[in-house]
Each structure stands twice: as structure tokens, then as C-alpha cells.
Design a protein around this motif. Structure first.
Motif, short mmCIF file in Angstrom:
data_model
loop_
_atom_site.label_atom_id
_atom_site.label_comp_id
_atom_site.label_asym_id
_atom_site.label_seq_id
_atom_site.Cartn_x
_atom_site.Cartn_y
_atom_site.Cartn_z
N LEU A 47 1.22 -1.08 0.08
CA LEU A 47 -0.15 0.28 -0.09
C LEU A 47 0.87 1.44 -0.10
N ILE A 48 0.93 1.96 -1.01
CA ILE A 48 1.82 2.99 -1.19
C ILE A 48 0.61 4.67 -0.47
N VAL A 49 0.79 5.56 0.00
CA VAL A 49 0.40 6.41 0.90
C VAL A 49 1.28 7.61 0.68
N GLU A 50 0.45 8.06 -0.72
CA GLU A 50 1.92 9.64 -0.35
C GLU A 50 0.85 10.44 -1.92
N ASP A 51 0.77 11.13 -1.28
CA ASP A 51 -0.23 13.06 -1.96
C ASP A 51 0.12 13.54 -3.48
N ASP A 52 1.65 13.15 -3.43
CA ASP A 52 1.63 13.91 -4.84
C ASP A 52 1.69 12.87 -5.36
N ASP A 76 -8.14 3.48 5.70
CA ASP A 76 -9.64 2.67 4.68
C ASP A 76 -8.82 1.65 4.42
N ALA A 77 -8.09 2.21 3.55
CA ALA A 77 -7.17 1.36 2.59
C ALA A 77 -6.83 0.36 3.50
N TRP A 78 -5.83 0.30 3.92
CA TRP A 78 -5.41 -0.52 4.98
C TRP A 78 -5.99 -1.92 5.07
N GLN A 79 -7.41 -1.87 5.86
CA GLN A 79 -8.54 -2.34 6.21
C GLN A 79 -9.09 -3.24 5.17
N ALA A 80 -9.28 -2.97 4.23
CA ALA A 80 -10.10 -2.93 3.02
C ALA A 80 -8.83 -4.29 2.32
N GLU A 81 -7.23 -3.81 2.59
CA GLU A 81 -6.55 -4.24 1.03
C GLU A 81 -6.02 -5.58 2.32
N SER A 82 -5.09 -5.15 3.82
CA SER A 82 -4.81 -5.36 4.38
C SER A 82 -3.65 -5.67 3.82
N PRO A 83 -3.37 -5.40 3.08
CA PRO A 83 -1.81 -5.15 2.48
C PRO A 83 -0.43 -5.92 3.34
N ASP A 84 0.44 -6.60 2.97
CA ASP A 84 1.97 -6.87 3.73
C ASP A 84 3.05 -5.95 3.91
N LEU A 85 2.80 -5.28 3.71
CA LEU A 85 3.75 -3.41 3.74
C LEU A 85 2.78 -2.19 3.66
N VAL A 86 3.32 -1.81 3.82
CA VAL A 86 3.05 0.21 3.79
C VAL A 86 3.90 1.12 3.57
N THR A 135 2.17 -5.00 10.77
CA THR A 135 2.94 -5.16 9.45
C THR A 135 3.98 -4.23 9.16
N PRO A 136 3.85 -4.40 8.19
CA PRO A 136 5.89 -3.90 7.99
C PRO A 136 5.04 -1.94 7.15
N ILE A 137 6.63 -0.69 8.01
CA ILE A 137 5.90 0.10 7.22
C ILE A 137 7.16 0.85 7.21
N ILE A 138 7.43 1.44 5.87
CA ILE A 138 8.69 2.22 5.53
C ILE A 138 8.31 3.99 5.37
N ILE A 139 8.92 4.47 6.32
CA ILE A 139 8.83 6.04 6.21
C ILE A 139 9.07 6.85 4.62
N LEU A 140 8.21 7.53 4.35
CA LEU A 140 8.95 8.67 2.79
C LEU A 140 8.82 9.90 3.33
N SER A 141 10.06 10.09 3.84
CA SER A 141 10.41 11.81 4.57
C SER A 141 11.53 12.63 3.85
N VAL A 142 10.86 14.61 3.68
CA VAL A 142 12.09 14.79 2.99
C VAL A 142 13.08 15.38 4.33
N ARG A 143 14.19 16.07 3.99
CA ARG A 143 15.50 15.96 4.63
C ARG A 143 14.81 16.79 6.32
N SER A 144 13.88 17.71 6.05
CA SER A 144 13.39 18.65 7.10
C SER A 144 12.50 18.24 8.26
N ASP A 145 11.98 16.31 7.60
CA ASP A 145 11.81 16.19 8.48
C ASP A 145 12.26 15.05 9.56
N GLU A 146 13.39 14.89 9.48
CA GLU A 146 13.93 14.35 10.66
C GLU A 146 13.53 13.92 12.19
N ASP A 147 13.05 15.16 12.43
CA ASP A 147 11.98 14.89 13.98
C ASP A 147 11.12 13.93 13.96
#
Lengths: 226, 226
Positions: free
Chosen positions: A4-9, A38-48, A72-84
Motif C-alpha cells: 500500500l502506497i500512501v503518498e499525496d504527490d 480505510d485502504a489498509w483495512q480493506a486490502e490488508s497489505p503486506d507492507l505500507v 505490517t511493516p511500514i517504510i516512511i518516506l520523508s524529506v530532510r526537514s522531517d528528521e524529527d
DNA sequence: AAAAAGCGTTACCGGTCTGTTACCAAGCCG
DNA sequence: CGGCTTGGTAACAGACCGGTAACGCTTTTT
């Protein structure tokens, strides 16, 4: 394998989706935090794959919600300023993160690593190496002449890695990363795990004959049967 | 570490080459797409720096060709107007990109990052010279007719260097730099290390037959088996 | 609900590794 | 011949490392 890809861009989401599909994953997408849940519950993906900056519901909240209900494993996407926020995300149970900009190739590598680590991925046929057989489904170790041994999940993963590399020395750091993920730090945990594993499989832990220590480097199991 | 630079702007190629050489990389160059593929096959570099605008064969095609045959890390050079191509390049399996203009420091950082990411899996095979074999993975020294000897990390590094230069005399300063890095320590440490290594590998330390001293210069090991 | 197992953490102990200081022997030079 | 440098040897101390034990928290099992 569903991701499951969660990304607004939308452009970025498209690239991600394309890359993962190319690699044989089934992909679904969500463009804001609420839709993500919602999508997570509907699809129950193996990774987000989760962007932190989301409309409607913050990425960290999404992370927390998902983690509170599953592994479910989660990989975070971030920009540099999101470090915290990244740090907070990892504390909330995310498995890894990638800072933008990144190459799809790198993302793919991390996705595969995360899935492999969680063990959920590989439909585990029995793995045979160095004269022993590991039943990854039942977490059982079979050795000729011995009764099967019941392993824990971590022990099984450790042994699996060593068997895949059998005949080679696996550096301690590599083992830690492979078992606990990129943010597993403490060597003590590894010592413990090896110790407990040795007690289960070996008659004499003080003179290991199977799972050998290479001081200052790591551990190895012999590839040949002696 | 070998780097292949693919860049048709000779001035820029020169700067890149100079920068990387300064940092200790071995550098080779190609000035068009076809030459790039040839050079890649001939040199099998550890990393490729690839301009997208190339004569004869497009950079993206080069990227694709290389990626279809190996995992060699690829860093794309681009100008701002190439953005779309960069994305396509990353999709094709490039690892990173740098937008012109860039600073040498940035280039180096990215090169190192790319090598670190994928290159950590480089396992040194056994090294044989002067009739002995060094197992760099296990830090073990094997000699025909003797039991294997366990070495420490430093001892192994020292022996490795001497073996690579076997038959030549390695100056003490060079040894210190090679083992302890550019901020190497006193010669005493080297004396110690040699002494301890000799005790491990030689029967009679007072009359060294293998690791010989060249007074006032350094140490050497004989290249022939006596 | 109680018992057991898994697992991270702290602590401790004995070992090795390694930099340092000190001392001795041998060679070089005036 | 005596001072100086260079290399080998010894001994010591601090750091690091790996194995072991014990504790406690959590999860699973009974």
C-alpha cells in the motif's frame, strides 16, 4: 505480495507504483491519511509505504494506528526537514525510512529487506545447508541423528541467514541488521540469541562445533559436514 | 575501487577524474555511449558516473544495458532541463543523480554513499602469496604443513599488505599508513605488531625466516618458497 | 488466572588486543 | 671508545569482546 502506497504527490506515487509493479508486487494507493487507514483495512497489505506529510490525517498518526493493530511493516518516506518526525515514526514502530530524493531501486531494496526480515515473505520451503534442514514454517530444525528442535522466530531467522551464507562468515553487524532491522543496535542482543540458540542445538556450548565464533568479525556455520 | 566516468564534455570529465583520483579511486573514462559499454565490460568498474547527453548512444540506453547485466551502482549526471530523464534513469535502475553544477565534495559524498550502500557485500576471497594463504574472512593464516593460525584484525591487515607486495620491501611508514590510517601512530606500535605476528607464525623469532627485517627501511616477505 | 516461554537488558568475568613505557643488544659515526 | 639511532623483547594497563547468569517485562500457552 501487496503493497500500500500512501503518498499525496501523485507524480511520486505514480513512479513508486510503477516500480513496484515492475518488480511483481500488487500495489494499491491512498492519497490522504484517512483513505490510508480505510485502504489498509480493506486490502490488508503486506507492507505500507507511508509519506509523513499527508492531508486530513497526519502520517505519524496513521503509523500509530496501523501499528496498534498489526505488525505490517511500514517504510516512511520523508524529506530532510522531517528528521524529527522520522525518529518519532521509528519509535512508533516503523521499520525503516527513506529520505527523498531516493532512487526507486533503493526503495525496492528496502521493501525487499523489510519483507524478508518479517519472514512473512518467503513462502518457506525447507532450507537445507551444512547438513541440517530448517523448516521455516514450523520453526523446526532437523538434524540427522537428532530429534527435531523447536526454535523461536528470532532463532529461526538467525539460523536461516547463517545457513544461506553457510561457509562464509557473517559479520555481527550484518546479522543484527538482518534480524532486527536497520535500527537494531545492541550486540548484546545478538550474543544472547546466539547463546540461547547454541544451548538448544548443541551439546557443548563452551566448545561449539557447529555455530562458530570468529572473534572480532561475526559468526559462521561450516559448510561441510565433518 | 574503480570508477568509470562517462562524460562527453572533456573539461568536466577532467575535473571529475581529478577529484576522484585525489580521493584514492582508480578512474577510467569514456566519451560516448558505445565506448562506455565497451569500457564497462573491459574494466568492470565498481561504480559508473553517467552523463545522460551522450553522442552515439543515449545515456538512458547505457543505463539500461548496464543494469540488465549487473548491479554496478550508477550515478547520473544531469542538467536541470533533464529532469524527466533523471526520473526515467532512476526507474531504469540508476542509484542516484547529481544535478550540474555540483561541487566535488558533493560528488564524492554521493559516490561514497552509493558504494557503501551496495558495496558492503564485497567479500574478500582468500589471498595467496609467498606460499601461504590468508583467509581474510576468518582472519586465519594457512601454511602447508602447519595448523591454521588465528590472527587479530591488525595482524591480518599487516600480513595482507606484505603479501600483496610480496618480494618487495615495504617501508615502515607505508605499513603504518596502510594499517592504522593516515594518522598512524608511533613506530613502536608497528614493532609490536611485527613482533606479535612473528611469534604467532614463526618457530624462531630471533632468526626470522619468513617476515624479514630490512634495517632502516621496513619489512618484507620473500616471494619464493624456500 | 496461572505457568511457561520469548526476549531485551544489565551485570559480571575472563580472555584477547593493543598502545605505551621501559630496557637491552647491535650497528653507525665522530 | 662513547654517544646515538634502530630494532627486538618484556611487562603493564586500559579497552574491547564474547560467554554466562539473572531479572523483568510481555506474550503465549495451559
Amino acid at each position: 505480495m501487496k503493497v500500500l502506497i500512501v503518498e499525496d504527490d501523485l507524480a511520486l506515487a505514480g513512479v513508486l507504483s510503477y516500480t513496484l509493479r515492475q518488480a511483481g508486487y500488487e500495489v494499491s494507493s491512498a492519497y490522504d491519511g484517512q483513505a490510508a487507514l480505510d485502504a489498509w483495512q480493506a486490502e490488508s497489505p503486506d507492507l505500507v509505504i507511508l509519506d509523513l506529510n499527508l492531508p486530513k490525517l497526519d502520517g505519524l498518526s496513521v503509523c500509530q494506528q496501523i501499528r496498534s493493530r498489526s505488525d505490517t511493516p511500514i517504510i516512511i518516506l520523508s524529506v530532510r526537514s522531517d528528521e524529527d518526525d522520522v525518529v518519532r515514526g521509528l519509535e512508533l514502530g516503523a521499520d525503516d525510512y527513506i529520505a527523498k530524493p531516493f532512487s526507486p531501486r533503493e526503495l525496492l531494496a528496502r521493501v525487499q529487506a523489510a519483507l524478508r526480515r518479517l519472514g512473512s515473505t518467503v513462502i518457506p520451503g525447507p532450507l537445507t545447508a551444512a547438513g541440517i534442514t530448517l523448516d521455516r514454517e514450523r520453526l523446526e530444525l532437523h538434524r540427522p541423528g537428532f530429534d527435531p528442535v523447536q526454535l523461536s522466530a528470532l532463532e529461526c531467522r538467525l539460523l536461516e541467514i547463517l545457513m544461506l551464507e553457510s561457509g562464509h562468515v557473517v559479520p555481527a553487524d550484518a546479522l543484527i541488521t538482518a534480524v532486527w532491522g536497520p535500527y537494531g543496535t545492541d550486540r548484546t542482543a545478538l550474543k544472547q540469541l546466539v547463546y540461547r540458540l547454541r544451548r538448544k542445538i548443541e551439546d557443548d556450548p563452551s566448545a561449539p562445533t557447529f555455530l562458530e565464533t570468529v572473534p572480532g568479525v561475526g559468526y559462521t556455520i561450516a559448510s561441510d559436514i565433518s
